[in-house]
Each structure stands twice: as C-alpha cells, then as structure tokens.
Design an enzyme around this catalytic site. Sequence first.
Site, PDB file in Angstrom:
ATOM      1  N   ASP A 117     -15.356 -43.715  27.765  1.00 13.28           N
ATOM      2  CA  ASP A 117     -15.892 -44.188  29.035  1.00 13.28           C
ATOM      3  C   ASP A 117     -15.616 -45.689  29.130  1.00 13.28           C
ATOM      4  O   ASP A 117     -15.372 -46.362  28.113  1.00 13.28           O
ATOM      5  CB  ASP A 117     -17.397 -43.909  29.070  1.00 13.28           C
ATOM      6  CG  ASP A 117     -18.078 -44.527  30.267  1.00 13.28           C
ATOM      7  OD1 ASP A 117     -17.640 -44.270  31.400  1.00 13.28           O
ATOM      8  OD2 ASP A 117     -19.042 -45.288  30.058  1.00 13.28           O
ATOM      9  N   ASP A 129     -17.357 -48.451  31.709  1.00 12.35           N
ATOM     10  CA  ASP A 129     -18.483 -49.359  31.934  1.00 12.35           C
ATOM     11  C   ASP A 129     -19.625 -49.066  30.973  1.00 12.35           C
ATOM     12  O   ASP A 129     -20.067 -47.928  30.831  1.00 12.35           O
ATOM     13  CB  ASP A 129     -18.948 -49.254  33.384  1.00 12.35           C
ATOM     14  CG  ASP A 129     -17.855 -49.682  34.354  1.00 12.35           C
ATOM     15  OD1 ASP A 129     -17.498 -50.863  34.339  1.00 12.35           O
ATOM     16  OD2 ASP A 129     -17.347 -48.821  35.087  1.00 12.35           O
ATOM     17  N   ASP A 141     -21.936 -43.524  27.418  1.00 11.15           N
ATOM     18  CA  ASP A 141     -23.280 -44.097  27.460  1.00 11.15           C
ATOM     19  C   ASP A 141     -24.180 -43.488  28.518  1.00 11.15           C
ATOM     20  O   ASP A 141     -25.375 -43.796  28.562  1.00 11.15           O
ATOM     21  CB  ASP A 141     -23.198 -45.606  27.722  1.00 11.15           C
ATOM     22  CG  ASP A 141     -22.871 -45.897  29.190  1.00 11.15           C
ATOM     23  OD1 ASP A 141     -23.778 -46.348  29.920  1.00 11.15           O
ATOM     24  OD2 ASP A 141     -21.737 -45.646  29.608  1.00 11.15           O
ATOM     25  N   ASN A 166     -22.904 -38.976  33.152  1.00 19.15           N
ATOM     26  CA  ASN A 166     -21.599 -38.403  33.486  1.00 19.15           C
ATOM     27  C   ASN A 166     -20.702 -38.288  32.262  1.00 19.15           C
ATOM     28  O   ASN A 166     -19.620 -37.716  32.336  1.00 19.15           O
ATOM     29  CB  ASN A 166     -20.901 -39.211  34.590  1.00 19.15           C
ATOM     30  CG  ASN A 166     -20.601 -40.632  34.183  1.00 19.15           C
ATOM     31  OD1 ASN A 166     -21.346 -41.250  33.428  1.00 19.15           O
ATOM     32  ND2 ASN A 166     -19.517 -41.184  34.689  1.00 19.15           N
TER      33      ASN A 166
END
Length: 269
Positions: free
Chosen positions: A9, A11, A218, A221
Amino acid sequence: MTYKMIVLDLDDTLLMEDHTISPLTKRTLIKAQEEGIYVVLASGRPTYAMRELANELELHQFGSYIVSFNGGKVTNCKTNATIFSSTVRSKDVKDLYDISKKESVHIHTYVGDVIVTEKNNPYTTIEADITGLPVIEVEDFVAAVTEEPVKILMVEDPEILKSLERKLQRTLSDRFSVVRSKPYFLEFTEKGVTKGTSLDFLIKQLDIKREEVIAVGDSYNDQAMIEFAGLGVAMGNAPEDIKEIADFVTLSNMEDGVAHVVEQFIFKK
C-alpha cells in the site's frame, strides 16, 4: 519460506507523512528487485497518481506492476499495458449519487485524469492533494461522468462514514465492494473487486503462489490482500483490528516499517 513478491500500500504504509519514500526504504526495495523480487504497488489511488512513485522505485526497469483503484486496474509498468480493469456501470453511478444525496455526504469520481464533483469540499481537496489531480465542479454529477468509472468515493466526516459504511455494506454488498481507505473516504468498486482479488489475478499471470507473497498495508482497503497473502503484514500505525488479522505487525510508516519487513523476511533467508 522464499518470497517472490512484496505488495505495498502507499499512503501511511510505504509513504511517510509527507507522501515521500524514505531513502532507506527506497534503497531496500531496489535491492530486493535486484535480487529478483517483484515489488508491486497497490493503492486506492488512480494509476496516474502512482506512476511517479513507481518510477522512483524503478518498477519499469524490473518489469513490475501497479494495482490501482483498490484493485480496479492492474498495469504492467514496463509496457504500460493494462492487464486487468473493472468499472462501475453507468446505472450504478446514478444509484450511488442518489444515495449520497439521501445520506447528505459528498461524492466524487474520476473522469480521465480529473476529479469530478458537484461541490468541492475539504475531503475532495485532500484527495486532490494526495493524487495531484485537478478538481472540476459540475452542475450535474451523473451527466458529467461520461465514461464508466473504475471507482466512486463518498467523502465526509469519519464518524458519519463509519456508520454509513456499515449500513451500505449490508445493503449494497450484492452490487459493490464497499470499503474505507481512509476514515473520510468510503470507496465503491465493482462487486468482488479488491486489492486481494487483483493480487490473485496477478500472481496467476506470473505463476507465483500466494504463499510466496508478502502484502503490507495499514487500512481497511488493505484487509483483503493482507488476508490473501502468504504473509500478511500490518503497519505499526494500523488500526488494532487490522493488526489482529495480520500475520506480522511491523514498525510504523515513519520508522521504515516496509524496509523492516524486507530485511526480516526477504534478506534473512
């Protein structure tokens, strides 16, 4: 276990708070690729907003991939070819718009490389800052969405969306994948499309087993790919319920948590 791929991921996972990759993490990921490991970026961001980071990590040189729009699109970085894509139907765009009006939340999507909304708002502005895409306000949202979008977002105060997420997961799960990528972003993709399902598609193309994949994230999603991968990793800054479903919890995004995973599970064979 010998791992062949690490899926990241962006962000609050790969990226620090200023949306950059730390020098240590960058060096570590390039070294991993030099040793034959696929480094795949998987984000809710549109593809356009991931290319610069992919180039920084030299994914095109090593023949790797971008999974964008929460799994809605998979792109070969070397050839720039789209190898998987899904969309939300035009009828569903109208239905989601009607729901957003009923629930009094903002809605936006992408038309080409532009964010389209009827009313710019603080949360759409955040999306524009993250992605680098311009925002266009339109009088008629449904009419302005002239192509079937890969995903649609409802955006609002986190407490409002938390309740709305539970409600819409119950009522719309037969039509969409519904997940929050950030507390203020509730995202809709085609039913069954997640980072996890697109990761499954990708590794089958590359003849890689799920047991040979590490996935690091984190947020909610990221849950599907964390659960799918042979080694599912939650960041130290992830919510507690995401940490609970992970096989391993690494350091935070501000402590080079991704580099720590690579050192621990790829370089220490």
